[in-house]
Design a protein around this motif. Structure first.
Motif, PDB file in Angstrom:
ATOM      1  N   HIS A 178       0.825  -1.204   0.000  1.00  0.00           N
ATOM      2  CA  HIS A 178       0.000   0.000   0.000  1.00  0.00           C
ATOM      3  C   HIS A 178       0.859   1.254   0.000  1.00  0.00           C
ATOM      4  N   ALA A 179       1.928   1.255   0.798  1.00  0.00           N
ATOM      5  CA  ALA A 179       2.818   2.420   0.844  1.00  0.00           C
ATOM      6  C   ALA A 179       3.478   2.646  -0.513  1.00  0.00           C
ATOM      7  N   ARG A 180       3.797   1.549  -1.190  1.00  0.00           N
ATOM      8  CA  ARG A 180       4.487   1.652  -2.487  1.00  0.00           C
ATOM      9  C   ARG A 180       3.566   2.185  -3.578  1.00  0.00           C
ATOM     10  N   PHE A 181       2.263   1.895  -3.478  1.00  0.00           N
ATOM     11  CA  PHE A 181       1.323   2.266  -4.544  1.00  0.00           C
ATOM     12  C   PHE A 181       0.425   3.442  -4.167  1.00  0.00           C
ATOM     13  N   HIS A 182       0.837   4.232  -3.183  1.00  0.00           N
ATOM     14  CA  HIS A 182      -0.038   5.298  -2.713  1.00  0.00           C
ATOM     15  C   HIS A 182       0.337   6.680  -3.242  1.00  0.00           C
ATOM     16  N   ASP A 183       1.287   6.783  -4.168  1.00  0.00           N
ATOM     17  CA  ASP A 183       1.631   8.124  -4.638  1.00  0.00           C
ATOM     18  C   ASP A 183       0.636   8.598  -5.700  1.00  0.00           C
ATOM     19  N   THR A 184       0.785   9.862  -6.113  1.00  0.00           N
ATOM     20  CA  THR A 184      -0.202  10.498  -6.985  1.00  0.00           C
ATOM     21  C   THR A 184      -0.361   9.787  -8.315  1.00  0.00           C
ATOM     22  N   ALA A 185       0.753   9.345  -8.909  1.00  0.00           N
ATOM     23  CA  ALA A 185       0.675   8.690 -10.218  1.00  0.00           C
ATOM     24  C   ALA A 185      -0.198   7.451 -10.157  1.00  0.00           C
ATOM     25  N   TYR A 186      -0.049   6.660  -9.093  1.00  0.00           N
ATOM     26  CA  TYR A 186      -0.845   5.441  -8.974  1.00  0.00           C
ATOM     27  C   TYR A 186      -2.301   5.748  -8.641  1.00  0.00           C
ATOM     28  N   ASN A 187      -2.542   6.893  -7.989  1.00  0.00           N
ATOM     29  CA  ASN A 187      -3.923   7.271  -7.715  1.00  0.00           C
ATOM     30  C   ASN A 187      -4.656   7.653  -8.992  1.00  0.00           C
ATOM     31  N   LEU A 188      -3.963   8.342  -9.910  1.00  0.00           N
ATOM     32  CA  LEU A 188      -4.576   8.775 -11.161  1.00  0.00           C
ATOM     33  C   LEU A 188      -4.635   7.652 -12.192  1.00  0.00           C
ATOM     34  N   GLU A 189      -3.643   6.782 -12.166  1.00  0.00           N
ATOM     35  CA  GLU A 189      -3.604   5.633 -13.073  1.00  0.00           C
ATOM     36  C   GLU A 189      -3.398   4.376 -12.223  1.00  0.00           C
ATOM     37  N   PRO A 190      -4.431   3.994 -11.461  1.00  0.00           N
ATOM     38  CA  PRO A 190      -4.264   2.921 -10.473  1.00  0.00           C
ATOM     39  C   PRO A 190      -3.980   1.570 -11.115  1.00  0.00           C
ATOM     40  N   ASN A 191      -3.297   0.754 -10.351  1.00  0.00           N
ATOM     41  CA  ASN A 191      -3.037  -0.628 -10.728  1.00  0.00           C
ATOM     42  C   ASN A 191      -4.161  -1.478 -10.138  1.00  0.00           C
ATOM     43  N   VAL A 192      -5.005  -2.044 -10.976  1.00  0.00           N
ATOM     44  CA  VAL A 192      -6.190  -2.752 -10.484  1.00  0.00           C
ATOM     45  C   VAL A 192      -5.831  -4.030  -9.723  1.00  0.00           C
ATOM     46  N   LYS A 193      -4.595  -4.449  -9.863  1.00  0.00           N
ATOM     47  CA  LYS A 193      -4.148  -5.641  -9.142  1.00  0.00           C
ATOM     48  C   LYS A 193      -3.479  -5.272  -7.821  1.00  0.00           C
ATOM     49  N   ILE A 247      -9.150  -7.905 -17.256  1.00  0.00           N
ATOM     50  CA  ILE A 247      -9.243  -8.683 -18.493  1.00  0.00           C
ATOM     51  C   ILE A 247      -9.268  -7.760 -19.699  1.00  0.00           C
ATOM     52  N   ARG A 248     -10.095  -6.716 -19.634  1.00  0.00           N
ATOM     53  CA  ARG A 248     -10.195  -5.765 -20.747  1.00  0.00           C
ATOM     54  C   ARG A 248      -8.875  -5.041 -20.979  1.00  0.00           C
ATOM     55  N   LEU A 249      -8.172  -4.718 -19.894  1.00  0.00           N
ATOM     56  CA  LEU A 249      -6.868  -4.068 -20.033  1.00  0.00           C
ATOM     57  C   LEU A 249      -5.894  -4.973 -20.789  1.00  0.00           C
ATOM     58  N   HIS A 250      -5.868  -6.244 -20.442  1.00  0.00           N
ATOM     59  CA  HIS A 250      -4.985  -7.189 -21.134  1.00  0.00           C
ATOM     60  C   HIS A 250      -5.322  -7.252 -22.622  1.00  0.00           C
ATOM     61  N   TYR A 251      -6.608  -7.371 -22.922  1.00  0.00           N
ATOM     62  CA  TYR A 251      -7.003  -7.481 -24.316  1.00  0.00           C
ATOM     63  C   TYR A 251      -6.714  -6.195 -25.083  1.00  0.00           C
ATOM     64  N   GLN A 252      -6.930  -5.053 -24.447  1.00  0.00           N
ATOM     65  CA  GLN A 252      -6.707  -3.785 -25.139  1.00  0.00           C
ATOM     66  C   GLN A 252      -5.218  -3.542 -25.390  1.00  0.00           C
ATOM     67  N   LEU A 261      -4.216   3.063 -17.314  1.00  0.00           N
ATOM     68  CA  LEU A 261      -3.517   4.206 -17.900  1.00  0.00           C
ATOM     69  C   LEU A 261      -4.508   5.127 -18.613  1.00  0.00           C
ATOM     70  N   PHE A 262      -4.161   6.420 -18.687  1.00  0.00           N
ATOM     71  CA  PHE A 262      -5.026   7.384 -19.358  1.00  0.00           C
ATOM     72  C   PHE A 262      -5.349   6.937 -20.784  1.00  0.00           C
ATOM     73  N   ASP A 263      -4.365   6.340 -21.451  1.00  0.00           N
ATOM     74  CA  ASP A 263      -4.553   5.928 -22.847  1.00  0.00           C
ATOM     75  C   ASP A 263      -5.653   4.888 -23.015  1.00  0.00           C
ATOM     76  N   PHE A 264      -5.962   4.162 -21.943  1.00  0.00           N
ATOM     77  CA  PHE A 264      -6.946   3.078 -22.031  1.00  0.00           C
ATOM     78  C   PHE A 264      -8.315   3.464 -21.473  1.00  0.00           C
ATOM     79  N   GLN A 265      -8.374   4.509 -20.688  1.00  0.00           N
ATOM     80  CA  GLN A 265      -9.589   4.786 -19.916  1.00  0.00           C
ATOM     81  C   GLN A 265     -10.808   5.085 -20.782  1.00  0.00           C
TER      82      GLN A 265
END
Length: 385
Positions: A178-193, A247-252, A261-265
């Motif tokens: 959680h500490a590793r993934f809590h910065d602004t970049a991950y908040n705007l482009e979160p890692n769903v995993k 799943i959709r992210l993988h396929y896209q 990522l913004f490119d996929f949203q």
């Protein structure tokens, strides 16, 4: 000894995998069932590996195991296929050569293999040193090879697993992630995993409950009274949404990609049925739904971890200390005097957060208080006092 596999046979296997994955994708886009896709993708790879194992004529004394996400039948479209080749003893030079050729063959067929080759004793040693290895082995299942060796491995692993140490290690691992993934970049482009409120938070609960013999599914946890049936259904709905996004992210992306990522949203929003509106774009609507889901998962994760801790560390209860008529201190957690307090007196919602600020020794709320607060969330409206 070389593996008796022709180039034509390898090409046939590669075609089988490509065609099977395309069928799975087409079926998913029709029925939109994440559960079926993940399970059937695992079965497809099982079938391929079993045929390869049979054709390569490896010694009957060794076992081929699925571990990690593949082991729990949750193989996403572009995820690695994690396997363990389990040996009864140290391999000789000829067996080492055969295993090297086997792994090369698996890559040639189109499988992104993450592999390890270990004896039973090496599995024990590595699990004792690394919580990640221990977790992977917890989900191991037999694909092909020696059944009795796998049973010996499975019994030994579960017998020697220290439940309390495992809980503390997984809890610490989650805090660090959680500490590793809590910065602004991950908040705007979160890692769903991996991000807080992501799939890993849900998997962590199942790992702990499985390792401690309390259940391997949400309904099993409900039967153990660790969660309610309603909470089990809520969790599954949230989990399904994140699975479908991943799943959709993988396929896209046409690769293993777990970041929103913004490119996929925008494209993902369209696939989930969102359309641009005057007030909000479709991508914003998708992200708002994601954030609500992540918030709910974070809360449920906290409730479940507290309930699991109470089961695993039953002697950790301490006598409550009254703070006022509505709240008390239970160890280092804030507890409501009764489960209806927020609905009977909505002002207590603000009071509980004030008490957390005033008492620095309090690290959060008890599971029952969190549940009560969650039930009362509908009272936060324009009429809220």
């Amino acid at each position: 000894m070389s593996l008796p596999i022709s180039q034509k046979k390898t090409a046939d296997w590669r075609a089988f995998l490509v065609e099977g994955r395309q069928v799975l994708r087409d079926t998913y886009l029709t029925n939109l069932s994440s559960t079926s896709l993940l399970r059937n993708h695992s079965r497809l790879v099982d079938q391929l590996l079993q045929e390869i194992w049979q054709k390569t004529q490896l010694p009957e004394s060794i076992s081929l195991l699925a571990v990690g996400g593949y082991g729990r039948d949750q193989l996403f479209p572009y995820s690695d296929v994690d396997i363990l080749i389990l040996l009864p003893g140290a391999p000789d030079e000829n067996l080492n050569l055969q295993l090297e050729q086997l792994v090369a063959l698996l890559w040639d067929t189109g499988l992104d293999v993450g592999h390890s080759v270990r004896t039973l004793e090496e599995c024990r040693e590595e699990a004792a040193k690394d919580i990640t290895v221990q977790t992977n082995l917890l989900e191991a299942r037999l694909i092909a090879g020696n059944k009795s060796l796998f049973q010996q491995f499975d019994q030994t692993f579960h017998r020697e697993l220290d439940q309390r140490a495992f809980f503390e290690a997984k809890y610490l691992e989650q805090q660090q992630r959680h500490a590793r993934f809590h910065d602004t970049a991950y908040n705007l482009e979160p890692n769903v995993k991996e991000s807080p409120g992501g799939l890993r938070d849900l998997q962590n609960i199942i790992w702990i409950s499985d390792g401690c013999g309390l259940g391997q599914s949400w309904m099993e946890l409900a039967h153990q009274s660790i969660i309610t049936s309603n909470e089990a259904r809520q969790i599954r709905r949230h989990e399904t949404l994140l699975e479908n996004i991943r799943i959709r992210l993988h396929y896209q992306a046409k690769r293993r990609e777990d970041r929103l990522l913004f490119d996929f949203q925008a494209t993902l929003a369209q696939q989930f049925g969102f359309t641009d509106k005057k007030q909000r774009r479709a991508s914003e609507q998708l992200m708002q739904r994601y954030y609500r889901t992540a918030k709910a998962i974070s809360l449920l994760n906290e409730i479940l971890l507290q309930n699991l801790r109470a089961k695993i560390f039953p002697s950790s209860h301490t006598a409550p200390v009254e703070l006022n008529a509505r709240f008390r201190k239970q160890g280092n957690l804030l507890a409501a005097a009764n489960d209806q307090i927020f609905e009977e007196e909505p002002s207590a919602i603000l009071e509980c957060f004030l008490l957390l600020q005033q008492h620095s020794e309090l690290k959060g709320m008890t599971a029952s208080t969190l549940r009560a607060l969650w039930r009362a969330k509908r009272l936060i409206n324009p009429l809220f006092p």
